[in-house]
Design a protein around this motif. Structure first.
Motif, PDB file in Angstrom:
ATOM      1  N   TYR A 128     114.870  59.940  88.287  1.00 42.40           N
ATOM      2  CA  TYR A 128     115.262  60.971  87.333  1.00 42.40           C
ATOM      3  C   TYR A 128     114.636  60.668  85.971  1.00 42.40           C
ATOM      4  N   ARG A 142     107.678  66.689  91.250  1.00 39.71           N
ATOM      5  CA  ARG A 142     108.748  66.602  90.261  1.00 39.71           C
ATOM      6  C   ARG A 142     109.347  67.991  90.073  1.00 39.71           C
ATOM      7  N   TRP A 168     116.289  67.447  82.230  1.00 37.82           N
ATOM      8  CA  TRP A 168     116.255  66.391  83.228  1.00 37.82           C
ATOM      9  C   TRP A 168     115.431  66.897  84.419  1.00 37.82           C
ATOM     10  N   TYR A 169     114.529  66.039  84.871  1.00 41.16           N
ATOM     11  CA  TYR A 169     113.740  66.296  86.061  1.00 41.16           C
ATOM     12  C   TYR A 169     114.021  65.194  87.079  1.00 41.16           C
ATOM     13  N   ARG A 170     113.594  65.432  88.299  1.00 43.97           N
ATOM     14  CA  ARG A 170     113.646  64.368  89.297  1.00 43.97           C
ATOM     15  C   ARG A 170     112.445  64.474  90.225  1.00 43.97           C
ATOM     16  N   CYS A 188     114.036  62.281  81.840  1.00 41.84           N
ATOM     17  CA  CYS A 188     114.353  63.285  80.835  1.00 41.84           C
ATOM     18  C   CYS A 188     113.078  63.630  80.081  1.00 41.84           C
ATOM     19  N   VAL A 223     115.774  69.775  87.048  1.00 40.66           N
ATOM     20  CA  VAL A 223     117.153  69.710  87.533  1.00 40.66           C
ATOM     21  C   VAL A 223     118.112  70.440  86.597  1.00 40.66           C
ATOM     22  N   ASP A 229     119.845  64.012  96.831  1.00 41.42           N
ATOM     23  CA  ASP A 229     119.720  63.795  95.389  1.00 41.42           C
ATOM     24  C   ASP A 229     118.947  62.515  95.076  1.00 41.42           C
ATOM     25  N   GLU A 232     115.543  56.308  79.829  1.00 42.59           N
ATOM     26  CA  GLU A 232     116.576  56.693  80.783  1.00 42.59           C
ATOM     27  C   GLU A 232     117.295  55.461  81.328  1.00 42.59           C
TER      28      GLU A 232
END
Length: 114
Positions: free
Chosen positions: A94, A45, A36-38, A96, A48, A90, A6
């Motif tokens: 982040y 976690r 995609w996670y965050r 993936c 997203v 936000d 990423e």
């Protein structure tokens, strides 16, 4: 071996934009759905956004709908997350992920602050 790298995070003011990239290797990218996670500080976690293998279908976390766009370039083995109208909430790291594989990348940090 699956690798996910990423990039694109950084510090941005509220209302700003960033584009995250995730370069993938070690599997057949064009046949694999991507997500995609965050993870925000002190929180679990969360998912997203997700995109099917040819990008026909996408899904988003309610709080990012209308602001974030996930898309992919199968020729480049890369999935992107365009983030607009960023908010302080936000702020997170982040990540993936490729569907069906347990591997995670190192993540890219996004900080939204004035």
């Amino acid at each position: 071996q699956v690798q996910l790298v990423e990039s694109g995070g950084g510090l941005v003011q509220p209302g700003g934009s960033l584009r995250l990239s995730c370069a993938a290797s070690g599997f057949t990218f064009s046949r694999t759905a991507m997500r995609w996670y965050r993870q925000a500080p002190g929180k679990e976690r969360e998912l997203v956004a997700a995109i099917t293998n040819y990008g026909v279908s996408t899904n988003y976390l309610d709080s990012v709908k209308g602001r974030f766009t996930i898309y992919r370039d199968n020729a480049k083995n890369t999935v992107y997350l365009q983030m607009n109208m960023l908010k302080a909430e936000d702020t997170a790291v982040y990540y993936c992920k490729a569907d069906g594989f347990p591997s995670w990348g190192q993540g890219t940090r996004v900080t939204v602050s004035s």
